[in-house]
Scaffold this motif. Structure first.
Motif, PDB file in Angstrom:
ATOM      1  N   VAL A 527      19.291  -6.779  37.657  1.00 25.49           N
ATOM      2  CA  VAL A 527      19.056  -7.911  37.002  1.00 25.49           C
ATOM      3  C   VAL A 527      19.452  -9.344  38.127  1.00 25.49           C
ATOM      4  CG1 VAL A 527      19.660  -9.376  35.465  1.00 25.49           C
ATOM      5  CG2 VAL A 527      19.006  -7.066  34.763  1.00 25.49           C
ATOM      6  N   LYS A 528      20.594  -9.015  38.948  1.00 27.64           N
ATOM      7  CA  LYS A 528      20.996 -10.657  39.306  1.00 27.64           C
ATOM      8  C   LYS A 528      19.379 -10.604  40.927  1.00 27.64           C
ATOM      9  CE  LYS A 528      24.886 -12.161  42.087  1.00 27.64           C
ATOM     10  NZ  LYS A 528      26.750 -12.151  42.445  1.00 27.64           N
ATOM     11  N   THR A 529      19.679  -9.001  41.411  1.00 26.98           N
ATOM     12  CA  THR A 529      18.211  -8.892  42.890  1.00 26.98           C
ATOM     13  C   THR A 529      17.590  -9.711  42.117  1.00 26.98           C
ATOM     14  OG1 THR A 529      20.035  -7.245  43.895  1.00 26.98           O
ATOM     15  CG2 THR A 529      17.552  -6.917  43.669  1.00 26.98           C
ATOM     16  N   LYS A 530      16.939  -8.879  40.890  1.00 31.29           N
ATOM     17  CA  LYS A 530      15.601 -10.111  40.664  1.00 31.29           C
ATOM     18  C   LYS A 530      15.886 -11.394  40.454  1.00 31.29           C
ATOM     19  CE  LYS A 530      11.355  -9.232  38.740  1.00 31.29           C
ATOM     20  NZ  LYS A 530      10.534  -8.809  40.465  1.00 31.29           N
ATOM     21  N   ILE A 531      16.781 -11.857  39.695  1.00 34.68           N
ATOM     22  CA  ILE A 531      17.052 -13.513  39.314  1.00 34.68           C
ATOM     23  C   ILE A 531      16.470 -13.717  40.586  1.00 34.68           C
ATOM     24  CG2 ILE A 531      17.948 -14.602  38.357  1.00 34.68           C
ATOM     25  CD1 ILE A 531      16.597 -13.792  36.460  1.00 34.68           C
ATOM     26  N   ASN A 532      17.761 -13.605  42.267  1.00 33.20           N
ATOM     27  CA  ASN A 532      17.845 -14.358  43.302  1.00 33.20           C
ATOM     28  C   ASN A 532      16.209 -14.139  43.411  1.00 33.20           C
ATOM     29  OD1 ASN A 532      20.545 -14.681  43.072  1.00 33.20           O
ATOM     30  ND2 ASN A 532      21.202 -12.418  44.293  1.00 33.20           N
ATOM     31  N   GLN A 533      15.486 -13.396  43.209  1.00 38.83           N
ATOM     32  CA  GLN A 533      14.301 -13.003  44.210  1.00 38.83           C
ATOM     33  C   GLN A 533      13.678 -14.225  43.697  1.00 38.83           C
ATOM     34  OE1 GLN A 533      13.024  -9.155  43.717  1.00 38.83           O
ATOM     35  NE2 GLN A 533      14.381  -8.369  45.041  1.00 38.83           N
ATOM     36  N   LEU A 534      13.496 -14.613  42.343  1.00 36.68           N
ATOM     37  CA  LEU A 534      12.739 -15.900  41.650  1.00 36.68           C
ATOM     38  C   LEU A 534      13.578 -16.632  42.479  1.00 36.68           C
ATOM     39  CD1 LEU A 534      12.590 -14.095  38.612  1.00 36.68           C
ATOM     40  CD2 LEU A 534      10.916 -13.886  39.968  1.00 36.68           C
ATOM     41  N   ASN A 535      14.198 -16.987  43.229  1.00 35.44           N
ATOM     42  CA  ASN A 535      15.425 -18.520  43.686  1.00 35.44           C
ATOM     43  C   ASN A 535      15.764 -19.056  42.387  1.00 35.44           C
ATOM     44  OD1 ASN A 535      13.943 -18.483  46.543  1.00 35.44           O
ATOM     45  ND2 ASN A 535      12.171 -18.969  45.820  1.00 35.44           N
ATOM     46  N   SER A 542      32.730 -17.103  29.451  1.00 33.67           N
ATOM     47  CA  SER A 542      33.205 -15.211  28.527  1.00 33.67           C
ATOM     48  C   SER A 542      34.463 -16.070  27.915  1.00 33.67           C
ATOM     49  CB  SER A 542      32.609 -14.340  28.837  1.00 33.67           C
ATOM     50  OG  SER A 542      33.878 -13.493  27.899  1.00 33.67           O
ATOM     51  N   ALA A 543      34.637 -15.660  26.811  1.00 35.50           N
ATOM     52  CA  ALA A 543      35.932 -16.057  25.811  1.00 35.50           C
ATOM     53  C   ALA A 543      36.406 -15.091  24.982  1.00 35.50           C
ATOM     54  CB  ALA A 543      35.879 -17.358  25.488  1.00 35.50           C
ATOM     55  N   LEU A 544      37.487 -13.996  25.630  1.00 31.97           N
ATOM     56  CA  LEU A 544      38.200 -13.007  24.961  1.00 31.97           C
ATOM     57  C   LEU A 544      38.436 -13.182  23.486  1.00 31.97           C
ATOM     58  CD1 LEU A 544      38.690 -10.403  25.511  1.00 31.97           C
ATOM     59  CD2 LEU A 544      41.501 -10.707  25.781  1.00 31.97           C
ATOM     60  N   GLY A 545      37.442 -12.324  22.488  1.00 32.77           N
ATOM     61  CA  GLY A 545      37.826 -12.138  20.955  1.00 32.77           C
ATOM     62  C   GLY A 545      36.438 -13.611  20.804  1.00 32.77           C
ATOM     63  N   LYS A 546      35.971 -14.405  20.991  1.00 29.10           N
ATOM     64  CA  LYS A 546      34.718 -14.862  20.631  1.00 29.10           C
ATOM     65  C   LYS A 546      34.184 -15.040  21.196  1.00 29.10           C
ATOM     66  CE  LYS A 546      38.508 -19.288  20.253  1.00 29.10           C
ATOM     67  NZ  LYS A 546      39.054 -20.204  20.594  1.00 29.10           N
ATOM     68  N   GLY A 547      33.273 -14.561  22.276  1.00 31.92           N
ATOM     69  CA  GLY A 547      31.775 -14.099  22.436  1.00 31.92           C
ATOM     70  C   GLY A 547      31.503 -14.806  24.428  1.00 31.92           C
ATOM     71  N   SER A 548      30.399 -14.107  24.762  1.00 29.92           N
ATOM     72  CA  SER A 548      29.701 -14.616  26.406  1.00 29.92           C
ATOM     73  C   SER A 548      28.255 -15.154  25.893  1.00 29.92           C
ATOM     74  CB  SER A 548      29.979 -13.289  27.187  1.00 29.92           C
ATOM     75  OG  SER A 548      31.225 -12.145  26.421  1.00 29.92           O
ATOM     76  N   ARG A 549      28.358 -15.403  27.592  1.00 32.47           N
ATOM     77  CA  ARG A 549      26.838 -16.061  27.713  1.00 32.47           C
ATOM     78  C   ARG A 549      27.063 -16.268  29.036  1.00 32.47           C
ATOM     79  NH1 ARG A 549      26.096 -22.724  26.673  1.00 32.47           N
ATOM     80  NH2 ARG A 549      25.735 -21.751  24.720  1.00 32.47           N
ATOM     81  N   ILE A 550      24.596 -15.846  28.921  1.00 29.92           N
ATOM     82  CA  ILE A 550      24.946 -15.870  30.915  1.00 29.92           C
ATOM     83  C   ILE A 550      23.518 -16.686  30.706  1.00 29.92           C
ATOM     84  CG2 ILE A 550      23.602 -13.968  31.591  1.00 29.92           C
ATOM     85  CD1 ILE A 550      24.924 -11.609  29.848  1.00 29.92           C
ATOM     86  N   ILE A 551      23.993 -17.566  31.596  1.00 26.79           N
ATOM     87  CA  ILE A 551      22.495 -18.239  32.205  1.00 26.79           C
ATOM     88  C   ILE A 551      22.171 -18.384  33.152  1.00 26.79           C
ATOM     89  CG2 ILE A 551      23.220 -21.157  32.862  1.00 26.79           C
ATOM     90  CD1 ILE A 551      25.600 -21.344  31.330  1.00 26.79           C
ATOM     91  N   ILE A 552      20.911 -17.863  32.660  1.00 24.02           N
ATOM     92  CA  ILE A 552      20.034 -18.375  34.061  1.00 24.02           C
ATOM     93  C   ILE A 552      19.114 -19.095  34.196  1.00 24.02           C
ATOM     94  CG2 ILE A 552      18.142 -16.826  35.050  1.00 24.02           C
ATOM     95  CD1 ILE A 552      18.722 -14.553  33.110  1.00 24.02           C
TER      96      ILE A 552
END
Length: 694
Positions: A527-535, A542-552
């Motif tokens: 996934v990271k390689t693909k996003i890097n290829q797209l510039n 992330s917060a333990l017990g509360k959730g995570s956010r992935i930003i592209i």
């Protein structure tokens, strides 16, 4: 299979059916959450019905059969003879999978693989009314139930309407309604034997409600409107047939609420419209008639109506790509003329170049706009993905999608599809806990995954949020040491954000139990390689017990890129502007060494420093650099480093040209372009450059 049919007809089918099938996947998952939504049931019914009709015209029998069986299920559902449940949805979604598979075979001009007989049998069983001891009640016992409408759920037929009249008045003709010249005709039929006339229908209303009660409003209308209505008794004020809801209200008024002869929800209009003798609002029946009324059942168009011209045209995407390439060449010429114009003192030259710049910029924006597609093209598949995952893993997950209408380049839409699917699957598998675990933690049993998109300048921001367990930095540090990615001292110095980014390392997984979804240590690095290829850039919060956010963060388009032009010796290079954070001049004798690596301190932050000229210019390795130079701070996700460069040329929009066959795969190079002075410049791929050389 009629692939020898007119290719234009086939293309029309592929476009229309493709759009419908994309919607169906999302609508079906939505229906499971809102099983009583009649609009949704009708929309899904129409979707299968339309695809069936197009497939039938092309003689695609296998596709027709599957769609027909699914259509029958939704005819039963929308008539409230069966309830929506998860088991029913499993069967319908499986049917949709087979419809999509056959649709792809049609697209590829391949022989169709019919849906399994067991699936068709399961659909046919679900198309039968549910046996639950339900009794269909009517408010008036003296009104017998009319025959059920056809299985397409269309409007009631002439025979059904006649039975309604018979139930109201007996078999005798309605007083004043039947034509005296045709005494043998049944009540409610016109002289032509097909439909009742305006006079007959008015007489029926007068007998039911009193003379003139419903004619008052019509008398108040102006003569032109009255004439128009008279010419088309089944036409409303806007020139259209009255709606199913309006007709149902009329029947309710005649029989009492719920006593109409229709057995289900609003009737659907099918591809073969039936005569609609009774679809007239009483308020719209005029008192006076023109000398020569139009034939009953045919709506006369408004006098001021005109044919509506088509506002869209289908264009092959290759043509758009060709136009984009030509615009790219024009941009290069524009850059060249700007450079020449800056060296000239001719005022007219300056004005001409300035005008060319404006026109080229507008043309570039317009062409880019034609290539734009809403990211809904990608988002539309996720309700089904999340639904199937949650059901298979015994989890309760609600998917929320925001910003589905955000536009971006069609190539990006296609390129982002697979990375986003993996990230969403990862959120459901790794992020959302099981209902019991969530309940013990004081959370709702149902978890939420939020997928959002928004435009930020010339970039698109995508985020995948979950309210799950979050990530534990200590667990990530321990795993990094166990896998030999870091030694203990280096791992202890990692910030929490750097720990979160470890999940993108190749072969890294925190999943204790391997599942079919994730946890095999592959995927996130891809996934990271693909996003890097797209510039693009990828980051995690992330917060333990509360959730995570992935930003592209990705650029709006892949064709034309804003860059910072630099020089290393006499060679020009382009740094994607999305990676550039800041630029400053530095005394290179005042650098520090940390862990054996040269670093620079800027506002109390330490950045590794790299002399990229030693990597990219032949003969520069080992050569002592100057005492001062320009430093460009570049970012990849949350990591930032400094590049020492010889000269800053300035910002320039460049057209990305792929490297030739002999240079393809060169580490650190994303492509090439032509600069404003006519020279060739290589475009630097920052992540690849650092991965290979540092």
């Amino acid at each position: 299979m009629a692939f020898d049919a007119d290719d234009e007809i086939l293309q029309d089918f592929l476009v229309e059916a493709g759009e419908i099938l994309e919607k169906l996947s999302e609508q079906l998952v939505d229906l499971e959450q809102h099983p009583d939504d009649s609009n949704l049931l009708n929309a899904i019914f129409r979707g299968f019905h339309t695809v069936k009709g197009g497939a039938g015209f092309l003689q695609l029998d296998a596709l027709v059969n599957c769609c027909h069986s699914a259509e029958n299920v939704f005819d039963i559902l929308r008539n409230h003879k069966r309830a929506v449940d998860s088991e029913l949805m499993d069967v319908v979604l499986e049917a949709l999978d087979h419809v999509n598979a056959m649709f792809e075979q049609v697209r590829n001009r391949e022989e169709l693989t019919p849906a399994p007989d067991e699936l068709i049998a399961a659909l046919d069983a679900l198309a039968l009314p549910q046996v639950t001891g339900e009794v269909v009640s009517t408010e008036r016992a003296d009104v017998p139930a009319a025959p059920e409408s056809d299985q397409d759920g269309g409007d009631i037929t002439d025979e059904e309407f006649e039975q309604l009249l018979d139930a109201l008045h007996g078999d005798a003709p309605v007083s004043g309604a039947a034509d005296s010249s045709a005494p043998d005709q049944p009540a409610g039929s016109s002289g032509s034997g097909d439909e009742i006339t305006d006079d007959e229908f008015e007489a029926l209303l007068d007998e039911l409600h009193g003379k003139g009660k419903f004619a008052a409003k019509a008398a108040a209308a102006d003569d032109a409107q009255a004439a128009s209505s008279a010419a088309s008794p089944a036409v409303g004020n806007d020139g259209e047939l009255i709606t199913d809801d309006e007709f149902e209200k009329l029947l309710d008024e005649l029989h009492g609420k719920g006593g109409s002869p229709t057995t289900g929800g609003p009737a659907e209009k099918t591809s073969q419209p039936k005569a609609e003798p009774a679809k007239v609002l009483p308020e719209q029946v005029p008192e006076t008639k023109p000398a020569a009324p139009a034939p009953a059942g045919k709506a006369a168009p408004p006098r001021d109506s005109a044919p509506v011209a088509e506002t869209t045209v289908r264009v092959d995407t290759k043509r758009l790509d060709d136009i984009m390439n030509m615009v790219g060449e024009l941009v290069l010429v524009r850059n060249r003329l700007q450079r020449l114009g800056s060296d000239s003192e001719d005022e007219h030259m300056h004005k001409a170049v300035s005008s060319l710049d404006v026109v080229t910029t507008d043309l570039q924006a317009a062409v880019m706009q034609t290539r734009m597609q809403p990211i809904k093209k990608v988002f539309g598949r996720f309700p089904r993905v999340v639904r199937d995952l949650a059901r298979g893993m015994k989890k309760e997950v609600n998917l929320v999608m925001i910003g589905e209408e955000t536009d971006l380049d069609k190539n990006l839409v296609e390129a982002l599809s697979d990375p986003l699917v993996h990230l969403v699957r990862n959120s459901v598998d790794h992020g959302i806990e099981t209902p019991d675990v969530r309940e013990k933690a004081g959370k709702p049993r149902q978890g939420t995954v939020t997928l959002s998109a928004e435009q930020e300048g010339d970039h698109i921001l995508l985020s995948i949020d979950d309210d799950g367990a979050g990530m534990d930095p200590e667990v990530l540090r321990r795993k990094a040491v166990e896998k030999g990615i870091y030694d203990q001292d280096a791992a202890d110095r990692l910030t929490d954000t750097e720990c979160f980014n470890l999940i993108f390392a190749a072969g890294f997984s925190t999943k204790e139990q391997i599942s079919d979804v994730s946890g095999r240590g592959v995927g996130m690095d891809v996934v990271k390689t693909k996003i890097n290829q797209l510039n693009g850039q990828l980051s995690i919060v992330s917060a333990l017990g509360k959730g995570s956010r992935i930003i592209i963060k990705v650029p709006l388009t892949l064709a034309i890129m804003p860059t910072l032009m630099i020089k290393l010796g006499d060679q020009s290079f382009a740094l994607p502007l999305v990676n550039v954070v800041e630029i400053f001049h530095l005394n290179l004798t005042r650098t520090n060494v940390v862990d054996g690596r040269e670093c620079v301190v800027v506002r109390d932050k330490v950045f590794p420093l790299f002399h990229i000229k030693r990597w990219l210019v032949k003969g520069s390795a080992g050569v002592t650099g100057p005492e001062s130079g320009h430093v460009v701070i570049v970012a990849m996700g949350t990591n930032k480093v400094g590049f020492v460069v010889d000269q800053l040329v300035g910002q320039e929009e460049v057209v990305i040209k792929p490297l030739g066959r002999g240079l393809q795969g060169t580490p650190g190079m994303a492509g090439a372009t032509i600069t404003g002075d006519g020279r060739i410049a290589l475009i630097i791929d920052v992540p690849s450059l650092l991965q290979h050389y540092s």
